[in-house]
Design an enzyme around this catalytic site. Structure first.
Site, PDB file in Angstrom:
ATOM      1  N   SER A 153       0.843  -1.193   0.000  1.00 31.64           N
ATOM      2  CA  SER A 153       0.000   0.000   0.000  1.00 31.64           C
ATOM      3  C   SER A 153       0.886   1.253   0.000  1.00 31.64           C
ATOM      4  CB  SER A 153      -0.946  -0.041   1.201  1.00 31.64           C
ATOM      5  OG  SER A 153      -1.991   0.904   1.063  1.00 31.64           O
ATOM      6  N   ARG A 223     -11.509   6.733   9.620  1.00 28.29           N
ATOM      7  CA  ARG A 223     -11.029   5.352   9.639  1.00 28.29           C
ATOM      8  C   ARG A 223     -12.092   4.398   9.098  1.00 28.29           C
ATOM      9  NH1 ARG A 223      -6.949   1.699   9.286  1.00 28.29           N
ATOM     10  NH2 ARG A 223      -7.230  -0.058  10.699  1.00 28.29           N
ATOM     11  N   ASP A 320      -8.445  -6.503  -5.121  1.00 33.73           N
ATOM     12  CA  ASP A 320      -8.051  -5.198  -4.582  1.00 33.73           C
ATOM     13  C   ASP A 320      -8.566  -4.109  -5.518  1.00 33.73           C
ATOM     14  OD1 ASP A 320      -6.831  -2.937  -3.581  1.00 33.73           O
ATOM     15  OD2 ASP A 320      -4.803  -3.765  -3.569  1.00 33.73           O
ATOM     16  N   HIS A 353      -7.953  -5.373  -0.608  1.00 36.97           N
ATOM     17  CA  HIS A 353      -6.645  -4.735  -0.449  1.00 36.97           C
ATOM     18  C   HIS A 353      -5.882  -5.276   0.754  1.00 36.97           C
ATOM     19  CE1 HIS A 353      -3.591  -1.644  -0.656  1.00 36.97           C
ATOM     20  NE2 HIS A 353      -3.882  -1.214   0.560  1.00 36.97           N
ATOM     21  N   ASP A 354      -6.568  -5.510   1.853  1.00 30.94           N
ATOM     22  CA  ASP A 354      -5.901  -5.956   3.078  1.00 30.94           C
ATOM     23  C   ASP A 354      -5.364  -7.376   2.998  1.00 30.94           C
ATOM     24  OD1 ASP A 354      -5.802  -3.737   4.640  1.00 30.94           O
ATOM     25  OD2 ASP A 354      -7.376  -4.337   6.047  1.00 30.94           O
TER      26      ASP A 354
END
EC number: 2.3.1.31
Length: 381
Positions: A153, A223, A320, A353-354
């Site tokens: 990232s 967040r 992602d 993505h994570d």
């Protein structure tokens, strides 16, 4: 008195009295870089791997976090016997410039020596500024060339900046789930988060610490918004679906019972404000938004790597949508245009993505294989 939910704690730091000249033209007269190391540096100082963290990460990559007690954020990849093997390599991870875990940032005292922090007045920084601060640390540690720089990232952006700015200092580069620029969509998501912080009544124009408060609600919403982008629809459906916290939804007051995914996001937001500073969030997200390697080289991405001898492994994940595979393919093409040594792998995963932070065996095998091959090429035993 500062009423921040997380205390000022002692970190392992390197201090540089010669400061740092930033891309914006400002000079930080005092620079501190907080860092952690794992494993042992060999006699030749040739086995060092620099790990670059993402937006909300820090230097505690492979050990319990001093504030939350949670395991290191990349325990899945970094450690004894793991793909980044601390029994074999000397692993360094530094809190980025602008961060809030010991490196110089908005929580730091101003250069002129007053006790008051920079707060919102901290100068604008770039990903390249972060890398120049890391280079000072690497120089201070006496390391002439890093065996590898690895990051996902925003950490991947730093890897690309390292390979572009200091190609002779990096033998191998592993940018993961990243891109050579921040897209308009990603900038838009960041701006939603920033606006949530700005409009929190406790923000006080960025000088909330002098008021003894923090913009907790705004930072939590920022967040929550960002966390949605880190996941895929498949991952959200598998984990939460349309499950309610309780079955008798309509019996709950006002708007009915909450969905499980709502509670999850609220938890992500409330836990985040206990370990992160709002002004750091503003500074770092803006640095990501400014990142554009091609624009820095006359519009040519390949020009950013012309003449490089660094060998690259680019990794993307099929689900992602924050940094889609097409962006990694574009990087691979740009590197091919300058005859760079480059490998590209798309990992099939539905975790979004994570995925780069999670237990993904194919990803771990890919990284382990590349590092093993690169180590052999570098003559590391």
């Amino acid at each position: 008195m500062d009423q921040s939910p997380f205390p000022d704690i002692a970190h392992q730091t390197a201090s540089f009295s010669d400061g740092l000249v930033l891309d914006c033209g400002t000079t930080l007269q005092r620079l501190e870089v907080a860092y952690r190391t794992y494993g042992s540096l060999n006699a030749e100082k040739s086995n060092a791997i620099l790990i670059c963290h993402a937006l909300t990460g820090d230097q505690y990559v492979a050990e319990p976090h001093p504030l939350t007690g949670k395991p290191g954020w990349w325990n899945a990849l970094v450690g004894a016997g793991k793909p980044v093997d601390t029994d074999r390599f000397f692993v360094i991870c530094a809190n980025v410039l602008g961060g809030c875990m010991g490196s110089t940032g908005p929580r730091s005292r101003r250069d002129h020596g007053a006790d008051e922090p920079w707060s919102i007045d901290f100068p604008a920084i770039t990903v390249q500024d972060m890398v120049r601060a890391q280079k000072k640390l690497v120089d201070w540690l006496g390391i002439e060339r890093l065996f590898a720089v690895v990051g996902g990232s925003m950490g991947g952006m730093q890897v690309l900046a390292w390979a572009s700015l200091f190609p002779d200092r990096v033998f191998a580069a592993v940018p993961i789930a990243t891109a050579p620029y921040h897209s308009a969509q990603n900038i838009a998501f960041h701006e939603v988060g920033r606006q949530a912080i700005y409009t929190d009544p406790d923000f006080h124009g960025g000088h909330y610490r002098t008021h003894g408060v923090i913009p907790a609600r705004g930072l939590a919403v920022a967040r929550m918004t960002a966390h949605i982008t880190y996941l895929s629809e498949a991952a959200l459906t598998r984990k939460f679906g349309r499950r309610l916290q309780r079955q008798n939804a309509l019996a709950a007051p006002v708007f009915g019972e909450r969905f499980a995914v709502e509670s999850y996001l609220e938890h992500q937001g409330s836990s985040f404000v206990r370990r992160f500073d709002a002004n750091s969030y503003l500074v770092i997200t803006r640095a990501m938004d400014y990142f554009d390697l091609a624009a820095d080289h006359g519009g040519s991405l390949s020009a950013a790597f012309r003449g490089t001898k660094t060998r690259f492994l680019l990794v993307s994940f099929s689900s992602d949508w924050l940094f889609p595979t097409a962006e990694s393919r574009a990087m691979a093409r740009a590197l091919n245009q300058v005859a760079a040594n480059v490998s590209f792998v798309e990992i099939v995963s539905d975790k979004g993505h994570d995925a780069f932070l999670l237990d993904e065996p194919d990803f771990h095998r890919t990284v382990a294989g590349f590092i093993s091959g690169a180590a052999e090429a570098a003559g590391l035993q």
